[in-house]
Design a protein around this motif. Sequence first.
Motif, mmCIF file in Angstrom:
data_model
loop_
_atom_site.group_PDB
_atom_site.id
_atom_site.type_symbol
_atom_site.label_atom_id
_atom_site.label_comp_id
_atom_site.label_asym_id
_atom_site.label_seq_id
_atom_site.Cartn_x
_atom_site.Cartn_y
_atom_site.Cartn_z
ATOM 1 N N THR A 1 0.821 -1.225 0.000
ATOM 2 C CA THR A 1 0.000 0.000 0.000
ATOM 3 C C THR A 1 0.847 1.263 0.000
ATOM 4 O O THR A 1 0.298 2.371 0.007
ATOM 5 C CB THR A 1 -0.919 0.001 1.240
ATOM 6 N N ARG A 2 2.191 1.109 -0.004
ATOM 7 C CA ARG A 2 3.098 2.262 0.027
ATOM 8 C C ARG A 2 4.076 2.147 -1.148
ATOM 9 O O ARG A 2 5.087 1.438 -1.068
ATOM 10 C CB ARG A 2 3.884 2.304 1.345
ATOM 11 N N PRO A 3 3.797 2.807 -2.274
ATOM 12 C CA PRO A 3 4.643 2.681 -3.472
ATOM 13 C C PRO A 3 6.113 3.006 -3.209
ATOM 14 O O PRO A 3 6.999 2.292 -3.699
ATOM 15 C CB PRO A 3 4.022 3.682 -4.447
ATOM 16 N N ALA A 4 6.381 4.072 -2.454
ATOM 17 C CA ALA A 4 7.779 4.449 -2.204
ATOM 18 C C ALA A 4 8.486 3.363 -1.391
ATOM 19 O O ALA A 4 9.634 2.992 -1.684
ATOM 20 C CB ALA A 4 7.827 5.785 -1.457
ATOM 21 N N LEU A 5 7.811 2.849 -0.381
ATOM 22 C CA LEU A 5 8.389 1.783 0.447
ATOM 23 C C LEU A 5 8.534 0.486 -0.355
ATOM 24 O O LEU A 5 9.507 -0.254 -0.200
ATOM 25 C CB LEU A 5 7.507 1.554 1.673
ATOM 26 N N GLN A 6 7.571 0.259 -1.224
ATOM 27 C CA GLN A 6 7.619 -0.928 -2.082
ATOM 28 C C GLN A 6 8.834 -0.883 -2.996
ATOM 29 O O GLN A 6 9.525 -1.889 -3.185
ATOM 30 C CB GLN A 6 6.331 -1.027 -2.898
ATOM 31 N N LYS A 7 9.103 0.278 -3.563
ATOM 32 C CA LYS A 7 10.273 0.434 -4.424
ATOM 33 C C LYS A 7 11.559 0.266 -3.617
ATOM 34 O O LYS A 7 12.526 -0.342 -4.087
ATOM 35 C CB LYS A 7 10.234 1.813 -5.085
ATOM 36 N N MET A 8 11.573 0.759 -2.395
ATOM 37 C CA MET A 8 12.751 0.673 -1.543
ATOM 38 C C MET A 8 13.074 -0.777 -1.169
ATOM 39 O O MET A 8 14.232 -1.191 -1.203
ATOM 40 C CB MET A 8 12.519 1.490 -0.260
ATOM 41 N N LEU A 9 12.049 -1.559 -0.849
ATOM 42 C CA LEU A 9 12.261 -2.933 -0.344
ATOM 43 C C LEU A 9 12.023 -4.007 -1.405
ATOM 44 O O LEU A 9 11.971 -5.192 -1.080
ATOM 45 C CB LEU A 9 11.332 -3.187 0.850
ATOM 46 N N LYS A 10 11.870 -3.567 -2.662
ATOM 47 C CA LYS A 10 11.532 -4.518 -3.721
ATOM 48 C C LYS A 10 12.551 -5.652 -3.827
ATOM 49 O O LYS A 10 12.199 -6.836 -3.818
ATOM 50 C CB LYS A 10 11.429 -3.781 -5.056
ATOM 51 N N ASP A 11 13.830 -5.303 -3.914
ATOM 52 C CA ASP A 11 14.872 -6.317 -4.117
ATOM 53 C C ASP A 11 14.998 -7.250 -2.918
ATOM 54 O O ASP A 11 15.061 -8.477 -3.071
ATOM 55 C CB ASP A 11 16.213 -5.645 -4.400
ATOM 56 N N VAL A 12 15.019 -6.713 -1.721
ATOM 57 C CA VAL A 12 15.236 -7.540 -0.539
ATOM 58 C C VAL A 12 14.040 -8.451 -0.270
ATOM 59 O O VAL A 12 14.202 -9.616 0.111
ATOM 60 C CB VAL A 12 15.546 -6.660 0.695
ATOM 61 N N LEU A 13 12.828 -7.960 -0.496
ATOM 62 C CA LEU A 13 11.649 -8.819 -0.308
ATOM 63 C C LEU A 13 11.579 -9.897 -1.371
ATOM 64 O O LEU A 13 11.171 -11.033 -1.098
ATOM 65 C CB LEU A 13 10.370 -7.965 -0.339
ATOM 66 N N HIS A 14 11.979 -9.554 -2.622
ATOM 67 C CA HIS A 14 12.006 -10.556 -3.695
ATOM 68 C C HIS A 14 13.026 -11.641 -3.384
ATOM 69 O O HIS A 14 12.781 -12.833 -3.588
ATOM 70 C CB HIS A 14 12.341 -9.890 -5.030
ATOM 71 N N THR A 15 14.175 -11.244 -2.849
ATOM 72 C CA THR A 15 15.208 -12.218 -2.457
ATOM 73 C C THR A 15 14.692 -13.127 -1.353
ATOM 74 O O THR A 15 14.913 -14.346 -1.369
ATOM 75 C CB THR A 15 16.477 -11.491 -1.993
ATOM 76 N N GLU A 16 13.976 -12.562 -0.385
ATOM 77 C CA GLU A 16 13.424 -13.361 0.710
ATOM 78 C C GLU A 16 12.396 -14.360 0.180
ATOM 79 O O GLU A 16 12.359 -15.512 0.612
ATOM 80 C CB GLU A 16 12.764 -12.439 1.740
ATOM 81 N N THR A 17 11.572 -13.922 -0.785
ATOM 82 C CA THR A 17 10.557 -14.821 -1.363
ATOM 83 C C THR A 17 11.212 -15.992 -2.072
ATOM 84 O O THR A 17 10.800 -17.149 -1.935
ATOM 85 C CB THR A 17 9.657 -14.053 -2.353
ATOM 86 N N LYS A 18 12.262 -15.725 -2.868
ATOM 87 C CA LYS A 18 12.985 -16.797 -3.563
ATOM 88 C C LYS A 18 13.634 -17.739 -2.572
ATOM 89 O O LYS A 18 13.635 -18.957 -2.744
ATOM 90 C CB LYS A 18 14.041 -16.198 -4.493
ATOM 91 N N LYS A 19 14.198 -17.201 -1.486
ATOM 92 C CA LYS A 19 14.871 -18.017 -0.473
ATOM 93 C C LYS A 19 13.874 -18.984 0.168
ATOM 94 O O LYS A 19 14.136 -20.171 0.311
ATOM 95 C CB LYS A 19 15.496 -17.119 0.586
ATOM 96 N N HIS A 20 12.689 -18.479 0.514
ATOM 97 C CA HIS A 20 11.673 -19.342 1.115
ATOM 98 C C HIS A 20 11.160 -20.364 0.115
ATOM 99 O O HIS A 20 10.835 -21.494 0.477
ATOM 100 C CB HIS A 20 10.511 -18.500 1.640
ATOM 101 N N GLY A 21 11.103 -19.980 -1.172
ATOM 102 C CA GLY A 21 10.679 -20.938 -2.198
ATOM 103 C C GLY A 21 11.643 -22.091 -2.321
ATOM 104 O O GLY A 21 11.241 -23.266 -2.415
ATOM 105 N N HIS A 22 12.957 -21.817 -2.284
ATOM 106 C CA HIS A 22 13.957 -22.889 -2.346
ATOM 107 C C HIS A 22 13.874 -23.783 -1.119
ATOM 108 O O HIS A 22 14.023 -25.004 -1.217
ATOM 109 C CB HIS A 22 15.355 -22.285 -2.458
ATOM 110 N N GLN A 23 13.627 -23.193 0.043
ATOM 111 C CA GLN A 23 13.490 -23.996 1.245
ATOM 112 C C GLN A 23 12.279 -24.901 1.144
ATOM 113 O O GLN A 23 12.324 -26.070 1.550
ATOM 114 C CB GLN A 23 13.363 -23.084 2.465
#
Length: 341
Positions: free
Chosen positions: A315-337
Amino acid sequence: MTNNKRKNQGNKNKEVTMTPPNEKDTPIQDYEDDDIEEMQEADLKKLIRTLRSSQKQILELQKSLMDKIENLSRENEILRRNQNETKQLVQQETGIVTEVKNSIDQMKNTIESLTNRMGEAEERISDLEDREQERIQSDQRKEEEIRNLKHIVGNLQDTIKNPNIRVLGVPEGMEREKGLEGLFSEILAENFPGLEKDREILVQEAHRTPNKHDQKRPSPRHVVIKLSTVKHKEKILKCAREKRQITLRGSPIRLTADFSSETLQARREWQDIAQVLRENNCQPRILYPAKLSFVNEGEIKTFHNKQKLKEFVATRPALQKMLKDVLHTETKKHGHQYERR
């Protein structure tokens, strides 16, 4: 004599007719012996010719009959053979038909047996599927119970460890002179002179963890200090955060709260996100036991887990842009687990 002549003349008028096949009828006279004696030579020759001709005709007729009999015999033999062959063929066809009927019956029995076995197999498969579903549900319940138990145990451990301070970087053997409690007093005196004089700060217990020192371990074991109250622990850690650089006899050390392994893992999972927020001046903090807190648009936001954080970031575009890479990395990490599981 006169009577014999009359008799002969009467006999001459008698005729015998023989009809050979396929020839015109030829009258043949029937002569008595006395008539033959009285016949003239010309008549006798004629009679002989007639007899020879009749004999020839008889022979030809006999030969023709024999040929016909032989042909009939051959035809009868052929017919007999044909009948035998036909009989054999009928028997063979009857045998084949019987075999086919038997094969069909066997196939019907086999199909019926297979149908029954397939029905039984389907029932077994259905039972196995039901059991597997029950097992999955049971495993899920057990996993949920295990997670709940781990959470309860972690909370209990955190409650027990809540008054503790963990000291990192104290060299092995330094405690031989004063003991671990004496070293802690020295840390307070060196870094927080005001706290060292506070007589309400009491150390109930001090030990290294793990209990046994591994000679191959490059870093020294941690020192765990158990204080009398949680208030004193928070007071010391607050002073440590404000001072930032903590030392013991001039060497840098660290003071942290003492958490359970589960809580430590949960706090580590916030580190990458907290680093990005720190770089963007969002003032992130990891609160007890494992909550993330930071400032966004002038407000302090606190999150217990990453799912809640993702819902808020959406719900926060600026925050979404800021955390986009790190949250995407976390999602991939959990997917591999999840795939490894």
